[in-house]
Scaffold this active site. Structure first.
Site, PDB file in Angstrom:
ATOM      1  N   SER A 126       0.845  -1.205   0.000  1.00 36.96           N
ATOM      2  CA  SER A 126       0.000   0.000   0.000  1.00 36.96           C
ATOM      3  C   SER A 126       0.870   1.241   0.000  1.00 36.96           C
ATOM      4  CB  SER A 126      -0.888   0.027   1.247  1.00 36.96           C
ATOM      5  OG  SER A 126      -0.111   0.331   2.395  1.00 36.96           O
ATOM      6  N   ASP A 127       0.374   2.313  -0.597  1.00 38.49           N
ATOM      7  CA  ASP A 127       0.992   3.607  -0.336  1.00 38.49           C
ATOM      8  C   ASP A 127       0.795   3.882   1.158  1.00 38.49           C
ATOM      9  OD1 ASP A 127       2.245   6.062  -0.542  1.00 38.49           O
ATOM     10  OD2 ASP A 127       1.020   6.765  -2.218  1.00 38.49           O
TER      11      ASP A 127
END
Ligand SMILES: *[C@@H]1O[C@H](CO)[C@@H](O)[C@H](O)[C@H]1NC(C)=O
Ligand SMILES: *[C@@H]1O[C@H](CO)[C@@H](O)[C@H](O)[C@H]1NC(C)=O
Ligand SMILES: *[C@@H]1O[C@H](CO)[C@@H](O)[C@H](O)[C@H]1NC(C)=O
Ligand SMILES: *[C@@H]1O[C@H](CO)[C@@H](O)[C@H](O)[C@H]1NC(C)=O
Ligand SMILES: *[C@@H]1O[C@H](CO)[C@@H](O)[C@H](O)[C@H]1NC(C)=O
Ligand SMILES: *[C@@H]1O[C@H](CO)[C@@H](O)[C@H](O)[C@H]1NC(C)=O
Length: 737
Positions: A256-257
Site C-alpha cells: 500500500s501507499d
C-alpha cells in the site's frame, strides 16, 4: 554525448553483473518453505509495516525480521530521484528529465547508478531495499507529481519504466512501480475516484505498468485514490488474482501507499493487498487496517491461512529472486536522523566520480534548446545566441533568483522554491546538499573574460538595471510543484500548480531584461509546461528548457550554453499557450471526494492537440541542436514479430551532435486512435558529415489497440502510416504498412 562511450561501457558492465540469481519458481519454492515454518506472528510482521512511530525504524517503511529463519527486515525508502533522508548520495535529475533525454542508454544507466547507491547504503542486519518508480502521472500539465514520472505519453513512460526497472534490479535492489492506478492529481488524492473506460485504462495508464512487469518488477504500490469507485488497495480489478496486474504476469507483491488502505483487513487482504505500510498511521480516513485486525480476520476465517501464506510468500520470493539473501551490505544509515547524526548512521559515502559525471550527463542530455538566433562574426565566433563563444561578450548580467544556491533549510521535502530549482517538492525530492548553482558555475567558467553583474532577487527593476547596457544577459526562471500533504502548500500551490505561469514574476522578469539587452539568454527550470508568451521577443536570442536537472545543474548548463555539450534533449510534453490546449483539468474544488471521469480517453497532450488542430508553441519531441540533421531512405520490412523501420540520419552541420529520431504511427481510421502516436525513438551520435542507418522495431502489439470484447490487443486491419521525424510536427519521412 561527451561521456557516452564511457557510460555505455559502464552500464553494460553492470548489466552483465545482474543479480537476478534465481527464477521465480526457484524463489517461490524457497519462500514457501520458509513460510511453512513461520508462526502467525512472524507472518504478520512481514505483511505489516513496523510503524512510522516506531523508534527502531531505520527506513521510511520497514518489515519485521525473522532472524531464526534468516529473514531480514525489508527497507522501503523514498526518492525516485535519489535516496531521500540520507546524506552523501547523488541528487539525480528527475524522471521527467530522464524522459527528455529520449535515451534508453541513460534511462538504464540512471537506474543502475541509483540501484548502486541504494545498495551501497546497505541495509540493517539486514534489510533489503525497495525503490519505487512513479509512472504516468502527467494527465494534466499542472499535476503536482507529474515531474516524478516520464510525462504524459504512455510509450515514453513505458520505455522509461522498462529501462529503470532493469537498471535498478540489476544491482539486486527491488524496484516497485507506483502509484497503481491513475493517481494523477494531488488535490483530493486521498479519496477521489479516477473512472476510466477499459481501453483508456489499458492503452494509457496501465501500459507503463505492463512494461514494468515485462522488465520483471518485483512490487507494485497501490494508490491513495479510488479507482472506478473502489479504493485502489482493495480493488480486485486492479490487484486481485484476475485483476490487471496478475493477469498480465505480475509475480511480486502489492504494497500500500503510506496510509492508503480503507475499509477492513479482510477487504484488503482478499482483494490482493500483500503488505500494509507503514502499519500504524492514518491519513484522511485511510491507514491502519492490518495491525491487530488481520490476525482476527485469520482467526475467524475471514482471511484464510492460505491467503496469508501467499501474501508472505509473495513478499519473500523477490528477496530470493534477486539474490538478496547473500552478500547484501548491512544498513549504514538512520532515516530518523536525516542529518546523518547518531550511532546508527555510519556516514558512508556512496557518491562517486562516475555517478556525478552521469548525473551531469543526464542533466545536459535533458536540456532542450527551444530557440536559438545566433549571429557570428568574421572569425566565426558567436556574437549573439548560442553556443556562446567565451570572451566575445565583455559585460554579462546574471539575473534571477533561480540562478543562486537554493535554500537548503526548507525541510527534507524541499518545500520553498527559494533559489535554483533542481527537483520538485515532496517525497520524490532528493538530497540538495551537493547542488552547484548556475551562478557559481557560470562565474567560475567566465572568470576574468568578462565583468559580471548579478541580480538574484527577481526584483524587476533591479534585474533590468543589472542587464541594461550589457553585451549579454542570462535570465533564470522557474516553476515548481510537488506532493500534497497537510504541510505542503508552497506559495499557495497545494501540490498541483495553480496555473502555468512562471513563479516569482518570472515572465515579467524575462520581458524587463529583454527590453534592455539585445542578447538575452533564458534558462527555464520547471516541473513541466509553463507559459512562454515572451519567447518570440527579438532580443531573446536563446532559450534552454532545463527542467529539473538535479545537483549538477550549474556545470551542466555551462557546458550546454558554451557548447562543450551539443544539446539533444527533446520535450516529453507539448508546451502550449493555454491550459485549454491540453484537454484535461485539475479538479480543485469539490464537495467531498470527486469523481473524475477520464472522458478525454486517449487524447492527452499532443494527441489531443493533433486531433483538435491546436498548434502548440513548442511541440512534443521538439528540441534544437547546434548542428542540423537530414533524414533519408525509409524502408519498412516485416519480421516474425512485427516490422522493422529503417532510415538514414545524416549530420549536415559543422559540429558533432546527437539526433533523437522519433517514430509515430498513424492507425487506420477505423481504429479510432489519435492521428499520431509515439511508437519508437533512438539516440544517434553523429560526427559532422556522418550518416548512420537507424533501425526501429515494431512488435505486433505496437500496431494494436486494446479490444474490449476480446480483452486483448488486436491489430486493426487497414493501412498504417509510418511517420519518422525530429518531433511530432517535424516529420521528415513517411511510409505505410
Ligand atoms: C473500470 O471501469 C471500466 C468501465 O466500466 C471497466 O471496463 C474496467 O475494467 C474497470 N477497471 C477495473 C480495473 O476494474
Ligand atoms: C559523508 O562522507 C564523508 C566522506 O566522504 C564523511 O567524512 C562524512 O562523515 C559523511 N557524512 C555523512 C553525514 O554521511
Ligand atoms: C530565431 O530562431 C528561431 C528558431 O530557434 C526561428 O524560428 C526564427 O525564425 C529565428 N528568428 C530570426 C529573426 O532569425
Ligand atoms: C532590444 O534591446 C535594445 C537594447 O540593446 C533596446 O534598445 C530595444 O528596445 C530592445 N528591443 C525590444 C523589442 O524590446
Ligand atoms: C545590440 O546592442 C548593442 C549595444 O548594447 C549594439 O552595439 C548592437 O549593435 C546591438 N545589436 C543588434 C543586432 O541589435
Ligand atoms: C462520471 O460518469 C458517471 C457515469 O457516467 C456519471 O454518473 C457522473 O455524473 C460523471 N461525473 C462527472 C463529475 O462528470
Amino acid at each position: 554525448m561527451l561521456f557516452s562511450g564511457a557510460f555505455l561501457a559502464l552500464s553494460l558492465a553492470l548489466a552483465s553483473n545482474a543479480f537476478v540469481t534465481r527464477t521465480w519458481d526457484e524463489a517461490y519454492a524457497l519462500a514457501n518453505n520458509v513460510v511453512s515454518q513461520m508462526t502467525i506472528d512472524e507472518k504478520l510482521g512481514i505483511v505489516i509495516g513496523t510503524g512510522q512511530l516506531n523508534s527502531n525504524r531505520r527506513c521510511v517503511g520497514d518489515t519485521t525480521a525473522v532472524p531464526r529463519l534468516g529473514i531480514p527486515s525489508l527497507c522501503f525508502q523514498d526518492g525516485p530521484a535519489g535516496l531521500r533522508l540520507v546524506k552523501n548520495v547523488t541528487g539525480w535529475p528527475a524522471g521527467i528529465n530522464t524522459a527528455s533525454t529520449f535515451s534508453r542508454r541513460l534511462m538504464r544507466a540512471r537506474g543502475v547508478a541509483m540501484g548502486e547507491e541504494w545498495r551501497g547504503k546497505g541495509a540493517q542486519p539486514s534489510s533489503r531495499y525497495s525503490f519505487c518508480l512513479p509512472l504516468g502521472k502527467m494527465r494534466n500539465p499542472k499535476a503536482g507529481r507529474g515531474w516524478e514520472s516520464f510525462g504524459p505519453d504512455p510509450y515514453l513512460n513505458g520505455e522509461g519504466a522498462y529501462e529503470t526497472v532493469i537498471g535498478v534490479q540489476s544491482t539486486g535492489v527491488q524496484a516497485c512501480a507506483k502509484h497503481f492506478l491513475a493517481n494523477n492529481q494531488e488535490h483530493w488524492r486521498y479519496g477521489l475516484s479516477a473512472n476510466l473506460d477499459d481501453r483508456t485504462e489499458k492503452e494509457m495508464y496501465f501500459y507503463p505498468f505492463l512494461r514494468s512487469i515485462e522488465a520483471g518488477v518485483v512490487s507494485v504500490m497501490c494508490a491513495y485514490n479510488r479507482y472506478n469507485g473502489t479504493s485502489s488497495c482493495h480493488n480486485e480489478g486492479l490487484i486481485g488474482d484476475n485483476g490487471l496486474l496478475r493477469k498480465h504476469g505480475f509475480k511480486g507483491y502489492v504494497v500500500s501507499d503510506w496510509g492508503a488502505t480503507h475499509d477492513s483487513a479482510a477487504d484488503n487482504a482478499n482483494a490482493g493487498l500483500d503488505m500494509e505500510q507503514p502499519g500504524d498511521y492514518i491519513v484522511i480516513g485511510g491507514g491502519v487496517f492490518f495491525l491487530g485486525k488481520l490476525e482476527t480476520a485469520v482467526n475467524t476465517g475471514a482471511v484464510t491461512t492460505e491467503r496469508l501464506n501467499q501474501m508472505v510468500a509473495r513478499i519473500l520470493a523477490p528477496y530470493y529472486h534477486l539474490g538478496q539473501d547473500s552478500g547484501y551490505p548491512e544498513t549504514n544509515f538512520d532515516t530518523q536522523k536525516p542529518d546523518g547524526s547518531g550511532s546508527r548512521n555510519l556516514r558512508v559515502n556512496v557518491r562517486s566520480d562516475a555517478h556525478t559525471a552521469l548525473a551531469k550527463e543526464i542533466a545536459m542530455a535533458s536540456s532542450v534548446l527551444l530557440k536559438n538566433n545566433r549571429t557570428v562574426n568574421s572569425q566565426g565566433s558567436t556574437v549573439r545566441g548560442l553556443p556562446i563563444t567565451k570572451g566575445v561578450a565583455s559585460s554579462i548580467a546574471i539575473v534571477g533568483q533561480d540562478a543562486k544556491m537554493l535554500n537548503t533549510n526548507c525541510n527534507d521535502l524541499n518545500e520553498c522554491n527559494d533559489g535554483t530549482l533542481t527537483v520538485g517538492w515532496g517525497s520524490g525530492s532528493n538530497l540538495v546538499d551537493f547542488t552547484i548553482p548556475p551562478v557559481d558555475a557560470l562565474t567560475s567558467y567566465i572568470g576574468t573574460s568578462a565583468t559580471i553583474t548579478t541580480s538574484l532577487s527577481n526584483d524587476l527593476d533591479d534585474g533590468a538595471n543589472a542587464a541594461r547596457g550589457k553585451d549579454m544577459a542570462f535570465v533564470f526562471v522557474n516553476a515548481d510543484s510537488g506532493e500534497l500533504g497537510a504541510y505542503t502548500v508552497v506559495v499557495g500551490n497545494q501540490g498541483d500548480r495553480n496555473d502555468l505561469a512562471l513563479w516569482w514574476k518570472g515572465g515579467s522578469l524575462v520581458e524587463r531584461v529583454a527590453a534592455v539587452c539585445n542578447n538575452t539568454i533564458v534558462v527555464v527550470h520547471s516541473v513541466g509546461p509553463v507559459s512562454f508568451s515572451w519567447s518570440n521577443h527579438p532580443n531573446i536570442t536563446g532559450i534552454v528548457y532545463a527542467g529539473l536537472p538535479g545537483e549538477q545543474t550549474g556545470p551542466a548548463i555551462v557546458d550546454v550554453l558554451y557548447g562543450a555539450y551539443n544539446p539533444s534533449g527533446r520535450l516529453p510534453f507539448s508546451i502550449a499557450d493555454s491550459e485549454d490546449a491540453y484537454g484535461t483539468s485539475i479538479v480543485y474544488n469539490s464537495l467531498g471526494f470527486p469523481d473524475i471521469n477520464y472522458t478525454e480517453k486517449l487524447l492527452l497532450d499532443y494527441r489531443y492537440m493533433e486531433a483538435n488542430n491546436i498548434t502548440p508553441r513548442f511541440e512534443f519531441g521538439f528540441g534544437l541542436s547546434y548542428t542540423t540533421f537530414s533524414y533519408s531512405s525509409l524502408s519498412i520490412s516485416s519480421t516474425s514479430t512485427g516490422y522493422t523501420v529503417s532510415f538514414q540520419v545524416t549530420n549536415t552541420g559543422g559540429l558533432a551532435g546527437t539526433e533523437k529520431p522519433q517514430l509515430y504511427l498513424g492507425y487506420p481510421t477505423s481504429a479510432s486512435e489519435p492521428p499520431k502516436v509515439l511508437r519508437g525513438f533512438e539516440e544517434v551520435d553523429l560526427a559532422s558529415g556522418e550518416s548512420k542507418t537507424v533501425t526501429l522495431s515494431l512488435i505486433t502489439r505496437d500496431l494494436s489497440i486494446w479490444d474490449t470484447p476480446s480483452q486483448s490487443y488486436i491489430r486493426p486491419s487497414g493501412t498504417f502510416n509510418v511517420f519518422v521525424g525530429a518531433s511530432i510536427r517535424d516529420i521528415r519521412l513517411t511510409g505505410t504498412i
